[in-house]
Write an enzyme that holds these catalytic residues in place. Structure first.
Site, PDB file in Angstrom:
ATOM      1  N   TYR A   1     -13.559  -3.797  10.228  1.00  0.00           N
ATOM      2  CA  TYR A   1     -12.234  -3.168  10.346  1.00  0.00           C
ATOM      3  C   TYR A   1     -11.674  -3.338  11.766  1.00  0.00           C
ATOM      4  O   TYR A   1     -10.485  -3.640  11.943  1.00  0.00           O
ATOM      5  CB  TYR A   1     -12.388  -1.696   9.971  1.00  0.00           C
ATOM      6  CG  TYR A   1     -11.119  -0.899   9.866  1.00  0.00           C
ATOM      7  CD1 TYR A   1     -10.274  -1.017   8.758  1.00  0.00           C
ATOM      8  CD2 TYR A   1     -10.756   0.012  10.857  1.00  0.00           C
ATOM      9  CE1 TYR A   1      -9.121  -0.252   8.650  1.00  0.00           C
ATOM     10  CE2 TYR A   1      -9.606   0.782  10.758  1.00  0.00           C
ATOM     11  CZ  TYR A   1      -8.793   0.642   9.650  1.00  0.00           C
ATOM     12  OH  TYR A   1      -7.643   1.407   9.541  1.00  0.00           O
ATOM     13  N   ALA A   2     -12.527  -3.140  12.779  1.00  0.00           N
ATOM     14  CA  ALA A   2     -12.074  -3.310  14.172  1.00  0.00           C
ATOM     15  C   ALA A   2     -11.607  -4.748  14.405  1.00  0.00           C
ATOM     16  O   ALA A   2     -10.591  -4.984  15.073  1.00  0.00           O
ATOM     17  CB  ALA A   2     -13.209  -2.960  15.129  1.00  0.00           C
TER      18      ALA A   2
ATOM     19  N   SER B   1      -4.745  -0.294  14.352  1.00  0.00           N
ATOM     20  CA  SER B   1      -5.477   0.976  14.402  1.00  0.00           C
ATOM     21  C   SER B   1      -6.087   1.119  15.788  1.00  0.00           C
ATOM     22  O   SER B   1      -6.360   0.111  16.465  1.00  0.00           O
ATOM     23  CB  SER B   1      -6.596   0.966  13.359  1.00  0.00           C
ATOM     24  OG  SER B   1      -7.511   2.013  13.603  1.00  0.00           O
TER      25      SER B   1
ATOM     26  N   ARG C   1       0.542   5.714  -1.664  1.00  0.00           N
ATOM     27  CA  ARG C   1       0.084   7.008  -1.114  1.00  0.00           C
ATOM     28  C   ARG C   1      -0.036   6.899   0.415  1.00  0.00           C
ATOM     29  O   ARG C   1       0.206   5.836   0.996  1.00  0.00           O
ATOM     30  CB  ARG C   1      -1.266   7.380  -1.727  1.00  0.00           C
ATOM     31  CG  ARG C   1      -2.363   6.426  -1.309  1.00  0.00           C
ATOM     32  CD  ARG C   1      -3.699   6.772  -1.934  1.00  0.00           C
ATOM     33  NE  ARG C   1      -4.762   6.091  -1.219  1.00  0.00           N
ATOM     34  CZ  ARG C   1      -5.987   5.906  -1.686  1.00  0.00           C
ATOM     35  NH1 ARG C   1      -6.310   6.357  -2.876  1.00  0.00           N
ATOM     36  NH2 ARG C   1      -6.891   5.288  -0.950  1.00  0.00           N
TER      37      ARG C   1
ATOM     38  N   ASP D   1      -1.978  -7.493  -5.656  1.00  0.00           N
ATOM     39  CA  ASP D   1      -3.035  -7.488  -4.644  1.00  0.00           C
ATOM     40  C   ASP D   1      -2.568  -8.395  -3.512  1.00  0.00           C
ATOM     41  O   ASP D   1      -2.396  -9.605  -3.703  1.00  0.00           O
ATOM     42  CB  ASP D   1      -4.329  -8.017  -5.289  1.00  0.00           C
ATOM     43  CG  ASP D   1      -5.496  -8.095  -4.306  1.00  0.00           C
ATOM     44  OD1 ASP D   1      -5.254  -8.096  -3.081  1.00  0.00           O
ATOM     45  OD2 ASP D   1      -6.636  -8.171  -4.780  1.00  0.00           O
ATOM     46  N   VAL D   2      -2.375  -7.826  -2.317  1.00  0.00           N
ATOM     47  CA  VAL D   2      -1.791  -8.609  -1.215  1.00  0.00           C
ATOM     48  C   VAL D   2      -2.680  -9.768  -0.762  1.00  0.00           C
ATOM     49  O   VAL D   2      -2.207 -10.675  -0.078  1.00  0.00           O
ATOM     50  CB  VAL D   2      -1.460  -7.735   0.026  1.00  0.00           C
ATOM     51  CG1 VAL D   2      -0.343  -6.745  -0.278  1.00  0.00           C
ATOM     52  CG2 VAL D   2      -2.701  -7.021   0.561  1.00  0.00           C
TER      53      VAL D   2
ATOM     54  N   LYS E   1      -8.201  -5.248  12.708  1.00  0.00           N
ATOM     55  CA  LYS E   1      -7.122  -4.488  13.337  1.00  0.00           C
ATOM     56  C   LYS E   1      -6.765  -5.071  14.714  1.00  0.00           C
ATOM     57  O   LYS E   1      -5.616  -4.988  15.154  1.00  0.00           O
ATOM     58  CB  LYS E   1      -7.489  -3.000  13.425  1.00  0.00           C
ATOM     59  CG  LYS E   1      -7.516  -2.305  12.051  1.00  0.00           C
ATOM     60  CD  LYS E   1      -6.231  -2.539  11.265  1.00  0.00           C
ATOM     61  CE  LYS E   1      -6.057  -1.612  10.092  1.00  0.00           C
ATOM     62  NZ  LYS E   1      -4.865  -1.946   9.257  1.00  0.00           N
TER      63      LYS E   1
ATOM     64  N   GLY F   1       0.840  -1.206   0.000  1.00  0.00           N
ATOM     65  CA  GLY F   1       0.000   0.000   0.000  1.00  0.00           C
ATOM     66  C   GLY F   1       0.868   1.247   0.000  1.00  0.00           C
ATOM     67  O   GLY F   1       0.511   2.270   0.577  1.00  0.00           O
TER      68      GLY F   1
HETATM   69  N1  LIG Z   1      -5.573   7.026   7.988  1.00  0.00           N
HETATM   70  C1  LIG Z   1      -5.782   6.665   9.231  1.00  0.00           C
HETATM   71  O1  LIG Z   1      -6.274   7.468  10.043  1.00  0.00           O
HETATM   72  C2  LIG Z   1      -5.429   5.300   9.715  1.00  0.00           C
HETATM   73  C3  LIG Z   1      -5.617   5.030  11.073  1.00  0.00           C
HETATM   74  C4  LIG Z   1      -5.292   3.765  11.564  1.00  0.00           C
HETATM   75  C5  LIG Z   1      -4.786   2.805  10.717  1.00  0.00           C
HETATM   76  N2  LIG Z   1      -4.620   3.082   9.395  1.00  0.00           N
HETATM   77  C6  LIG Z   1      -4.089   2.006   8.562  1.00  0.00           C
HETATM   78  O2  LIG Z   1      -2.926   2.444   7.919  1.00  0.00           O
HETATM   79  C7  LIG Z   1      -2.788   1.811   6.650  1.00  0.00           C
HETATM   80  C8  LIG Z   1      -2.643   2.856   5.547  1.00  0.00           C
HETATM   81  O3  LIG Z   1      -3.754   3.725   5.586  1.00  0.00           O
HETATM   82  P1  LIG Z   1      -3.882   5.070   4.716  1.00  0.00           P
HETATM   83  O4  LIG Z   1      -4.717   5.990   5.522  1.00  0.00           O
HETATM   84  O5  LIG Z   1      -2.549   5.494   4.213  1.00  0.00           O
HETATM   85  O6  LIG Z   1      -4.815   4.531   3.532  1.00  0.00           O
HETATM   86  P2  LIG Z   1      -4.896   4.901   1.966  1.00  0.00           P
HETATM   87  O7  LIG Z   1      -6.255   4.471   1.537  1.00  0.00           O
HETATM   88  O8  LIG Z   1      -4.525   6.344   1.754  1.00  0.00           O
HETATM   89  O9  LIG Z   1      -3.771   3.983   1.333  1.00  0.00           O
HETATM   90  C9  LIG Z   1      -3.896   2.579   1.340  1.00  0.00           C
HETATM   91  C10 LIG Z   1      -3.133   2.026   0.163  1.00  0.00           C
HETATM   92  O10 LIG Z   1      -3.300   0.590   0.190  1.00  0.00           O
HETATM   93  C11 LIG Z   1      -3.515   0.160  -1.158  1.00  0.00           C
HETATM   94  N3  LIG Z   1      -4.224  -1.107  -1.179  1.00  0.00           N
HETATM   95  C12 LIG Z   1      -5.525  -1.351  -0.869  1.00  0.00           C
HETATM   96  N4  LIG Z   1      -5.835  -2.632  -1.054  1.00  0.00           N
HETATM   97  C13 LIG Z   1      -4.702  -3.251  -1.491  1.00  0.00           C
HETATM   98  C14 LIG Z   1      -4.389  -4.585  -1.852  1.00  0.00           C
HETATM   99  N5  LIG Z   1      -5.315  -5.554  -1.821  1.00  0.00           N
HETATM  100  N6  LIG Z   1      -3.125  -4.872  -2.255  1.00  0.00           N
HETATM  101  C15 LIG Z   1      -2.189  -3.897  -2.309  1.00  0.00           C
HETATM  102  N7  LIG Z   1      -2.430  -2.608  -1.978  1.00  0.00           N
HETATM  103  C16 LIG Z   1      -3.672  -2.280  -1.566  1.00  0.00           C
HETATM  104  C17 LIG Z   1      -4.328   1.291  -1.767  1.00  0.00           C
HETATM  105  O11 LIG Z   1      -4.302   1.236  -3.195  1.00  0.00           O
HETATM  106  C18 LIG Z   1      -3.664   2.530  -1.188  1.00  0.00           C
HETATM  107  O12 LIG Z   1      -2.612   2.995  -1.990  1.00  0.00           O
HETATM  108  C19 LIG Z   1      -4.037   0.929   6.504  1.00  0.00           C
HETATM  109  O13 LIG Z   1      -3.757  -0.383   6.912  1.00  0.00           O
HETATM  110  C20 LIG Z   1      -5.015   1.573   7.458  1.00  0.00           C
HETATM  111  O14 LIG Z   1      -6.000   0.667   7.875  1.00  0.00           O
HETATM  112  C21 LIG Z   1      -4.926   4.311   8.879  1.00  0.00           C
END
Ligand SMILES: NC(=O)c1ccc[n+]([C@@H]2O[C@H](COP(=O)([O-])OP(=O)(O)OC[C@H]3O[C@@H](n4cnc5c(N)ncnc54)[C@H](O)[C@@H]3O)[C@@H](O)[C@H]2O)c1
Length: 251
Positions: A152-153, A140, A14, A61-62, A156, A11
């Protein structure tokens, strides 16, 4: 080939993943930036290369075993054996329980849990061989429970149990496994949440900041610092931990 350690960040196109990839590059790691679409990784790959290390972008795709196997084959071929893995790829399919579909549940479990499992199983082979490794997975604050996020909970919280088990199984090979549990981080993921709630993103951020002890929302770089610590050579006695990066003690 260099002696640099090689990291994979899932991921990484971005948000938090991109910030982690760039931060690991500053720590002199070569980085494979993995995301669904290879072309989406270009910006991160350029940012990593700007730090003077090697980088490649991989489309995978992971949650798909064949994609994960092909991705690892490419990393080994183009960069060498990876010994650092950051399980960051993620999606949201929020809904109250009574409205949550089978597909909402399955998609979230597949990306977060199956994805972390497949990637970790693939990397451990290289880590055991190298007798060194680091696995960091994104949990998270939602692991503590969050309305509209039963799926999601659950994943995580699952990441935390998964991480502790990897720490126990892999410790003898100098492999550590830790989890980072971010609170509110300003990324596209939360932009989607704001859209769903029909709240302008700026108002959404300002509202969230009021509830956070340090009086601001988090940035991807805040999370990247924690990843840099867990993946550092110096953190070899820290394993099986969950670090909340949330501007305070709870969500
Ligand atoms: N943003 C927050 O507040 C927050 C809080 C807690 C945890 N997180 C966790 O942090 C991580 C990153 O979050 P973010 O906010 O940067 O999200 P985001 O949506 O901005 O980025 C997630 C990235 O994962 C990629 N992705 C999705 N499914 C995929 C797959 N099957 N295979 C490969 N890549 C895949 C997407 O294309 C994207 O580029 C996630 O695991 C999210 O759950 C985020």
């Amino acid at each position: 080939m260099t002696n640099r350690r090689i990291a994979i960040v899932t991921g990484g196109a971005r948000g938090i993943g991109a910030a982690i990839a760039t931060r690991l590059a500053a720590q002199d790691r070569d980085v494979a930036v993995l995301d669904l679409d290879e072309s989406s990784t270009r910006e991160t790959v350029e940012a990593v290369r700007a730090a003077g290390v090697r980088a490649i972008g991989i489309g995978a795709d992971v949650s798909r075993t064949a994609d994960v196997e092909a991705a690892f084959a490419r990393v080994v071929e183009d960069l060498g054996a990876p010994t650092i893995l950051v399980n960051n790829a993620g999606i949201l399919r929020d809904n109250l329980l009574f409205k949550m579909t089978d597909a909402d549940w399955d998609a979230v479990v597949a990306v977060h849990l199956r994805g972390a499992f497949l990637m970790s199983r693939a990397v451990q082979r290289h880590q055991v061989e190298a007798q060194w490794g680091r696995i960091v997975s994104l949990s998270s604050t939602s692991a503590l429970g969050n309305r509209g996020q039963a799926n999601y909970a659950a994943v995580k919280a699952g990441i935390q149990g998964f991480t502790k088990t990897l720490a126990i199984e892999l410790g003898r090979y100098n492999v550590t496994a830790n989890a980072i549990a971010p609170g509110f981080i300003a990324t596209d993921m939360l932009r989607q949440t704001a859209e769903r709630m029909k709240v302008p993103f700026e108002d959404f951020l300002a509202g969230a900041a009021k509830e956070i002890p340090v009086a601001r929302v988090g940035q991807p770089e805040d999370v990247a610092e924690a990843a840099a610590f867990f993946t550092s050579d110096a953190a070899s006695f820290v394993s099986g931990q969950v670090l909340y990066v949330a501007g305070g003690p709870k969500a």
